[in-house]
Design a protein around this motif. Sequence first.
Motif, PDB file in Angstrom:
ATOM      1  N   GLY A 208      36.506  68.887  27.004  1.00  0.00           N
ATOM      2  CA  GLY A 208      35.924  67.508  27.396  1.00  0.00           C
ATOM      3  C   GLY A 208      34.213  67.461  28.173  1.00  0.00           C
ATOM      4  N   VAL A 209      33.982  66.270  28.539  1.00  0.00           N
ATOM      5  CA  VAL A 209      33.214  66.316  30.038  1.00  0.00           C
ATOM      6  C   VAL A 209      33.464  65.626  31.087  1.00  0.00           C
ATOM      7  CG1 VAL A 209      30.787  65.647  30.523  1.00  0.00           C
ATOM      8  CG2 VAL A 209      31.103  65.982  27.834  1.00  0.00           C
ATOM      9  N   ASN A 210      33.469  66.953  32.036  1.00  0.00           N
ATOM     10  CA  ASN A 210      33.703  66.694  33.156  1.00  0.00           C
ATOM     11  C   ASN A 210      32.342  66.591  34.467  1.00  0.00           C
ATOM     12  OD1 ASN A 210      36.592  66.074  32.971  1.00  0.00           O
ATOM     13  ND2 ASN A 210      35.982  68.560  31.919  1.00  0.00           N
ATOM     14  N   TYR A 211      32.532  65.665  35.839  1.00  0.00           N
ATOM     15  CA  TYR A 211      31.561  65.526  36.221  1.00  0.00           C
ATOM     16  C   TYR A 211      31.374  66.870  37.376  1.00  0.00           C
ATOM     17  CZ  TYR A 211      29.266  63.141  40.291  1.00  0.00           C
ATOM     18  OH  TYR A 211      28.374  62.286  41.530  1.00  0.00           O
ATOM     19  N   PRO A 212      32.238  67.329  37.471  1.00  0.00           N
ATOM     20  CA  PRO A 212      32.141  68.727  37.871  1.00  0.00           C
ATOM     21  C   PRO A 212      31.045  69.753  36.687  1.00  0.00           C
ATOM     22  CG  PRO A 212      34.274  68.285  38.173  1.00  0.00           C
ATOM     23  CD  PRO A 212      33.800  67.386  37.473  1.00  0.00           C
ATOM     24  N   ASP A 213      31.131  69.626  35.884  1.00  0.00           N
ATOM     25  CA  ASP A 213      29.860  70.065  34.976  1.00  0.00           C
ATOM     26  C   ASP A 213      28.980  70.184  35.949  1.00  0.00           C
ATOM     27  OD1 ASP A 213      32.244  70.886  34.167  1.00  0.00           O
ATOM     28  OD2 ASP A 213      32.178  69.653  31.685  1.00  0.00           O
ATOM     29  N   GLY A 214      28.846  69.033  35.462  1.00  0.00           N
ATOM     30  CA  GLY A 214      26.940  68.772  35.856  1.00  0.00           C
ATOM     31  C   GLY A 214      27.097  68.764  37.417  1.00  0.00           C
ATOM     32  N   LEU A 215      27.885  68.694  38.181  1.00  0.00           N
ATOM     33  CA  LEU A 215      27.610  69.470  39.131  1.00  0.00           C
ATOM     34  C   LEU A 215      27.400  71.272  39.579  1.00  0.00           C
ATOM     35  CD1 LEU A 215      30.065  67.522  41.708  1.00  0.00           C
ATOM     36  CD2 LEU A 215      27.757  67.192  41.372  1.00  0.00           C
ATOM     37  N   LEU A 216      28.035  71.969  38.964  1.00  0.00           N
ATOM     38  CA  LEU A 216      28.204  73.350  38.423  1.00  0.00           C
ATOM     39  C   LEU A 216      26.836  73.305  38.052  1.00  0.00           C
ATOM     40  CD1 LEU A 216      30.197  75.642  38.845  1.00  0.00           C
ATOM     41  CD2 LEU A 216      30.102  75.221  36.716  1.00  0.00           C
ATOM     42  N   VAL A 217      26.305  73.648  36.890  1.00  0.00           N
ATOM     43  CA  VAL A 217      25.227  73.784  36.724  1.00  0.00           C
ATOM     44  C   VAL A 217      23.615  73.925  37.201  1.00  0.00           C
ATOM     45  CG1 VAL A 217      25.886  73.397  34.404  1.00  0.00           C
ATOM     46  CG2 VAL A 217      24.459  71.372  35.051  1.00  0.00           C
TER      47      VAL A 217
END
Length: 322
Positions: free
Chosen positions: A38-47
């Motif tokens: 799954g791709v989630n909005y928080p993943d992009g913030l985290l990296v």
Amino acid sequence: MKAVIARDFAPLAALEYGDWPEPAAGPADIVIAAEAIGVNYPDGLLVQGLYQSRPPLPFVPGMEVAGRVVAAGEAVRSLKVGDRVAALQALGCYAERVCVPAAAAMKLPDAMPAADACALLCGYGTAHHALKQRAHLKPGETLCVLGASGLTGLAAVQIGKATGARVIAVASTPARQEIAQAAGADHVLGYDGLKEALKEATGGKGVDVAFDPVGGAAFDALSRSMAWGGRLLVIGFASGSIPSLSVNLALVKGYSLVGVFWGDFTRRQPEVYAANMEELVGWYMAGKVRPVIGGEFPLAEAAEVLAQVLARGASGKLVLVP
């Protein structure tokens, strides 16, 4: 094995698709061969270093995975090699194989595609917790959902209908409004003139429960459109703007502002989280909720897919496939 690696907190384009050590199962762990991630909005913030926490570098992002168990620790009794499972964890899922505690995995029905399972974890899990434990949504109440064509918004629309609420969906374009209506919304609106449109749609009564993953100017319209005794749920800020509340509105309208931090909820109340997921899977098997899969992409394209999610260019759930 191949994985998506963050070597530093940097723009999405700096993510590396490369070799990463194979995971090994500890005594209470399982290793999952990923079928969907799954791709989630928080993943992009985290990296990018923009999330509430910063893991040690380097790391593999990703919080959702579904696939088959290929190894199990000697203390694992609930699962075995060959079982289809979905699992949630803070990091590590953008990889061909993922090691998770067996207690963090749920067994999947054979009829459930891996992509749907990923959607049920974070997106539907957030909406379910928000509407059930935080808003205490009741049959017959009016629910307004912002961002209603995104995964979490679509989940809120479907869960609202499964609960027996009247659902008003708000989305930015006619095409996205059609997606929300197809998901079961009773009424669809755009963002222009939202305060006046909500007043008309509710006959002047206002909204009993508002589900806001967007923030920005739309939050201000919602804050002025609440019914007496309403609950305004703060889910996130996909608009990029964290709004302010004129607290006198809560006073004179007698409504509550309610924060929703689903990730912390899963850690603080794991038994309640497990019961929520059992209910969601039951609703899925009964056809009451049905995730919209917006696309499946190669794992190597994680950076581009994350950019699409952060730009609010996705409708439904986007998944990566090794």
